[in-house]
Each structure stands twice: as C-alpha cells, then as structure tokens.
Design a protein around this motif. Sequence first.
Motif, PDB file in Angstrom:
ATOM      1  N   ASP A  17       0.810  -1.228   0.000  1.00  0.00           N
ATOM      2  CA  ASP A  17       0.000   0.000   0.000  1.00  0.00           C
ATOM      3  C   ASP A  17       0.840   1.274   0.000  1.00  0.00           C
ATOM      4  O   ASP A  17       0.312   2.360  -0.277  1.00  0.00           O
ATOM      5  CB  ASP A  17      -0.918   0.029   1.236  1.00  0.00           C
ATOM      6  N   THR A  18       2.104   1.172   0.339  1.00  0.00           N
ATOM      7  CA  THR A  18       2.894   2.384   0.577  1.00  0.00           C
ATOM      8  C   THR A  18       4.052   2.603  -0.393  1.00  0.00           C
ATOM      9  O   THR A  18       4.586   3.714  -0.464  1.00  0.00           O
ATOM     10  CB  THR A  18       3.474   2.352   2.006  1.00  0.00           C
ATOM     11  N   ILE A  19       4.461   1.591  -1.132  1.00  0.00           N
ATOM     12  CA  ILE A  19       5.678   1.699  -1.949  1.00  0.00           C
ATOM     13  C   ILE A  19       5.554   2.768  -3.028  1.00  0.00           C
ATOM     14  O   ILE A  19       6.448   3.604  -3.205  1.00  0.00           O
ATOM     15  CB  ILE A  19       6.020   0.332  -2.580  1.00  0.00           C
ATOM     16  N   LEU A  51       6.775  -7.688  -3.738  1.00  0.00           N
ATOM     17  CA  LEU A  51       7.849  -7.979  -4.689  1.00  0.00           C
ATOM     18  C   LEU A  51       7.424  -7.642  -6.118  1.00  0.00           C
ATOM     19  O   LEU A  51       8.233  -7.126  -6.904  1.00  0.00           O
ATOM     20  CB  LEU A  51       8.256  -9.452  -4.588  1.00  0.00           C
ATOM     21  N   ASP A  52       6.186  -7.912  -6.471  1.00  0.00           N
ATOM     22  CA  ASP A  52       5.696  -7.597  -7.813  1.00  0.00           C
ATOM     23  C   ASP A  52       5.739  -6.084  -8.066  1.00  0.00           C
ATOM     24  O   ASP A  52       6.087  -5.637  -9.165  1.00  0.00           O
ATOM     25  CB  ASP A  52       4.264  -8.107  -8.000  1.00  0.00           C
ATOM     26  N   ILE A  53       5.416  -5.310  -7.051  1.00  0.00           N
ATOM     27  CA  ILE A  53       5.459  -3.847  -7.188  1.00  0.00           C
ATOM     28  C   ILE A  53       6.896  -3.382  -7.384  1.00  0.00           C
ATOM     29  O   ILE A  53       7.181  -2.508  -8.213  1.00  0.00           O
ATOM     30  CB  ILE A  53       4.825  -3.178  -5.953  1.00  0.00           C
ATOM     31  N   LEU A  54       7.814  -3.976  -6.645  1.00  0.00           N
ATOM     32  CA  LEU A  54       9.229  -3.609  -6.783  1.00  0.00           C
ATOM     33  C   LEU A  54       9.754  -3.961  -8.168  1.00  0.00           C
ATOM     34  O   LEU A  54      10.529  -3.202  -8.774  1.00  0.00           O
ATOM     35  CB  LEU A  54      10.058  -4.308  -5.704  1.00  0.00           C
ATOM     36  N   LYS A  55       9.339  -5.103  -8.685  1.00  0.00           N
ATOM     37  CA  LYS A  55       9.756  -5.491 -10.036  1.00  0.00           C
ATOM     38  C   LYS A  55       9.215  -4.514 -11.074  1.00  0.00           C
ATOM     39  O   LYS A  55       9.914  -4.160 -12.033  1.00  0.00           O
ATOM     40  CB  LYS A  55       9.281  -6.912 -10.339  1.00  0.00           C
ATOM     41  N   ARG A  56       7.974  -4.090 -10.881  1.00  0.00           N
ATOM     42  CA  ARG A  56       7.383  -3.125 -11.808  1.00  0.00           C
ATOM     43  C   ARG A  56       8.133  -1.802 -11.775  1.00  0.00           C
ATOM     44  O   ARG A  56       8.414  -1.211 -12.829  1.00  0.00           O
ATOM     45  CB  ARG A  56       5.896  -2.926 -11.456  1.00  0.00           C
ATOM     46  N   VAL A  91      24.485   7.561   1.883  1.00  0.00           N
ATOM     47  CA  VAL A  91      23.475   6.506   2.037  1.00  0.00           C
ATOM     48  C   VAL A  91      22.498   6.921   3.116  1.00  0.00           C
ATOM     49  O   VAL A  91      22.903   7.360   4.205  1.00  0.00           O
ATOM     50  CB  VAL A  91      24.117   5.153   2.422  1.00  0.00           C
ATOM     51  N   THR A  92      21.221   6.806   2.803  1.00  0.00           N
ATOM     52  CA  THR A  92      20.184   7.084   3.797  1.00  0.00           C
ATOM     53  C   THR A  92      19.331   5.848   4.010  1.00  0.00           C
ATOM     54  O   THR A  92      19.122   5.057   3.088  1.00  0.00           O
ATOM     55  CB  THR A  92      19.297   8.271   3.366  1.00  0.00           C
ATOM     56  N   VAL A  93      18.882   5.674   5.236  1.00  0.00           N
ATOM     57  CA  VAL A  93      17.990   4.574   5.599  1.00  0.00           C
ATOM     58  C   VAL A  93      16.631   5.171   5.920  1.00  0.00           C
ATOM     59  O   VAL A  93      16.536   6.112   6.723  1.00  0.00           O
ATOM     60  CB  VAL A  93      18.530   3.799   6.818  1.00  0.00           C
ATOM     61  N   MET A  94      15.566   4.648   5.311  1.00  0.00           N
ATOM     62  CA  MET A  94      14.227   5.192   5.510  1.00  0.00           C
ATOM     63  C   MET A  94      13.200   4.080   5.612  1.00  0.00           C
ATOM     64  O   MET A  94      13.398   2.988   5.058  1.00  0.00           O
ATOM     65  CB  MET A  94      13.837   6.125   4.350  1.00  0.00           C
ATOM     66  N   ASP A  95      12.088   4.383   6.311  1.00  0.00           N
ATOM     67  CA  ASP A  95      10.930   3.489   6.306  1.00  0.00           C
ATOM     68  C   ASP A  95      10.026   3.892   5.146  1.00  0.00           C
ATOM     69  O   ASP A  95       9.878   5.077   4.837  1.00  0.00           O
ATOM     70  CB  ASP A  95      10.156   3.596   7.616  1.00  0.00           C
ATOM     71  N   VAL A  96       9.388   2.913   4.537  1.00  0.00           N
ATOM     72  CA  VAL A  96       8.588   3.169   3.345  1.00  0.00           C
ATOM     73  C   VAL A  96       7.226   3.766   3.674  1.00  0.00           C
ATOM     74  O   VAL A  96       6.533   4.281   2.790  1.00  0.00           O
ATOM     75  CB  VAL A  96       8.422   1.858   2.543  1.00  0.00           C
ATOM     76  N   ASP A  97       6.826   3.722   4.952  1.00  0.00           N
ATOM     77  CA  ASP A  97       5.477   4.171   5.323  1.00  0.00           C
ATOM     78  C   ASP A  97       5.361   5.682   5.483  1.00  0.00           C
ATOM     79  O   ASP A  97       4.322   6.192   5.919  1.00  0.00           O
ATOM     80  CB  ASP A  97       5.027   3.483   6.614  1.00  0.00           C
ATOM     81  N   LEU A  98       6.435   6.425   5.165  1.00  0.00           N
ATOM     82  CA  LEU A  98       6.480   7.888   5.224  1.00  0.00           C
ATOM     83  C   LEU A  98       6.405   8.435   6.648  1.00  0.00           C
ATOM     84  O   LEU A  98       6.147   9.622   6.849  1.00  0.00           O
ATOM     85  CB  LEU A  98       5.363   8.513   4.364  1.00  0.00           C
ATOM     86  N   GLN A  99       6.642   7.575   7.650  1.00  0.00           N
ATOM     87  CA  GLN A  99       6.793   8.078   9.012  1.00  0.00           C
ATOM     88  C   GLN A  99       8.141   8.776   9.191  1.00  0.00           C
ATOM     89  O   GLN A  99       8.322   9.527  10.147  1.00  0.00           O
ATOM     90  CB  GLN A  99       6.643   6.942  10.031  1.00  0.00           C
ATOM     91  N   PRO A 201       1.933   9.868  11.441  1.00  0.00           N
ATOM     92  CA  PRO A 201       1.266   8.565  11.294  1.00  0.00           C
ATOM     93  C   PRO A 201       1.648   7.877   9.992  1.00  0.00           C
ATOM     94  O   PRO A 201       2.128   8.517   9.047  1.00  0.00           O
ATOM     95  CB  PRO A 201      -0.226   8.930  11.314  1.00  0.00           C
ATOM     96  N   ARG A 202       1.463   6.580   9.940  1.00  0.00           N
ATOM     97  CA  ARG A 202       1.737   5.818   8.728  1.00  0.00           C
ATOM     98  C   ARG A 202       0.859   6.299   7.574  1.00  0.00           C
ATOM     99  O   ARG A 202      -0.288   6.686   7.773  1.00  0.00           O
ATOM    100  CB  ARG A 202       1.474   4.325   8.952  1.00  0.00           C
ATOM    101  N   SER A 203       1.400   6.243   6.363  1.00  0.00           N
ATOM    102  CA  SER A 203       0.623   6.641   5.188  1.00  0.00           C
ATOM    103  C   SER A 203      -0.309   5.536   4.717  1.00  0.00           C
ATOM    104  O   SER A 203      -1.184   5.755   3.885  1.00  0.00           O
ATOM    105  CB  SER A 203       1.579   7.022   4.047  1.00  0.00           C
ATOM    106  N   GLY A 204      -0.130   4.337   5.250  1.00  0.00           N
ATOM    107  CA  GLY A 204      -0.973   3.208   4.864  1.00  0.00           C
ATOM    108  C   GLY A 204      -0.418   1.921   5.426  1.00  0.00           C
ATOM    109  O   GLY A 204       0.706   1.867   5.945  1.00  0.00           O
TER     110      GLY A 204
END
Length: 311
Positions: A17-19, A51-56, A91-99, A201-204
């Motif tokens: 939902d967040t990628i 994984l399918d979203i990442l491949k796309r 290099v940066t490390v991040m969470d994908v949920d936009l928190q 808050p989480r974006s999703g």
Amino acid sequence: MENKILSIVVPVHNEHDTIDKFYNTIQSLELGRDITIEYVFVDDGSTDDTLDILKRLHKMDSVVHYTSFSRNFGKEAGLYAGLQRAQGDYVTVMDVDLQDPPELLPQMLQLVREQKYDVVATRRANRKGEAIIRSWFSKQFYKVMNKISDVPLVDGARDYRIMTRQVVDSLLKLSENQRFSKGMFNWVGFKVKYISFENVPRSGGVSSWSFWSLSKYAVQGIVSFSTVPLTVITYIGITTFLMSIISAIFVVIRAVIYHNSASGWASMVTIMLFIGGIQLLSLGVIGRYLSSIFLEVKDRPIYITKEMDKN
C-alpha cells in the motif's frame, strides 16, 4: 561539478500500500542537480504483492533496485543487506510508510555536504499518536540502556539518517548475527547531527512491529551492548551466599540452645525458595547471553537472497 550518488535503503515487509506513495514522494524532492538517486529496496519475505510492485518499479526506472529474501529475516537483516548493496557516496535509511518525513532529506543532505557532518540523523520530538503503555516502555528502555551501556542512545532516535561512505563501510565491518542497529550507529562514532520532527502517522498499511517483537528487540539491545546484567547477578550471588551462611549459623545456634531442630521450618523454606529463585533468575540471564554466543559461533548468514535485479 562531479555527480554524487545518494542511495536510499528501504527495508519492506508487506508494504504494497505504501511503496508507490514513497517512490513518488521521493521523486518530487529537489536534492540538487549533481545528486543522482539510487533506490535499494529489500523485501523481507513479504507474503503480499510487494515484490511484484518492486519489479514493476525496476522495469519502469533502472535506478530502482531490489533484493528479496527467501523468508522473513527481520528488519535488521534488511538494513544490513541494503547497506551492503548501496553504492552511493551518501546513504540514507528510511521506512517506506512515510513516518520518516522525506521533506527533511534535502536539509539532511545539505548538512552532510556543507557542514561536514558524517551522519545527520533524526529523532521524534514526541510520541503523539502512540499507545501510552508502549510509549512509556520505550522511554524506560532508553533510560535503562543509557545507565548500563557505554554506548549512548538518543531517546526517540530513528534509523532514518544520512551517512557518508566511510560511515557505511564502518558499519558493514560489524557483521555479527545478533544485530541492534540503534546501538551500532552510535558505536562506530563519527560526527553526528540530530534533527527533531513531530511524530507522523503511517501513510498506509499496518506496522509489523508488535509489542512482543519490540520487547525482544529491546532485550537484544541490552545483551548486545551491556554486560551489566551479568555483573548484577554476580553481586546478587555473593550477597545471597553470605546471607545463606549467616542463616545457617543462626539455625545451628538455635538448635543447640533450644534443642528443637523442627522449629523454624517456615523461615528455612522461605530462605530456600529465595535462594532458588535467585539461582533460576541468574541462570536465565546467563542463558540469554549464552544463546547469543551460540547463535554467533554457528556463523550462519544474516540473510539468504531468493532473487534480486541484475543491474
């Protein structure tokens, strides 16, 4: 001016939902004409279509790279795999949920490049929106860790940070299986600048971190960066040993004076239960350290890759 690469390491687990939101948000940032972004997604054994979203995304944009684990190895393994694959000057490390607010990224990058910081990290100014009990336990964990560990931890610190190539290479030298990145980030040292932000808050989607998993992670942090529990049970052992000697002398003297060996059985049982409880507690603490040693000497890989892009 020579172009620089910024690698964005993003561990993901069931985050379909967040990628796309994350990718589009980062793409909209102005980071400088001489900065090229490289995305390094690490799929930590997701069971949805992550994984399918990442491949796309990879087919759509060649700067998007992905690594997929054979199963769920945990976020620590995902971070390590991402840092291993990141090729950037920064290099940066991040969470994908936009928190981890992406809008801070330009400022963080500027501080690293212009003010010569080795690391620009972030911390939450508050825990607004988080469960009260969870927030309380988190604060107590940081208080305890800063008292028993030689490596200071900043309350509210996130994994979200920008690091120079030298810092990343130093982190990759720490190849232990039982990992606690919050401590490792500080253990390697270097010049660090912290930026505070309001909790977001989480974006999703739903967080994979339960209270139980966070508790286990906290125990791992204590075991990884402090031997104080072992010292404490040593002193407890000495104290209870001296108390047992005093109690034994007292029992013998009373038996000689009153000639009644049956009296005092309640106090004796209490003493035995007390000493037995201390022994079991001590064995539990020692066992936790031994289990970490056991896992380390196996020298198992931190993760196993199932597939990854070829670029």
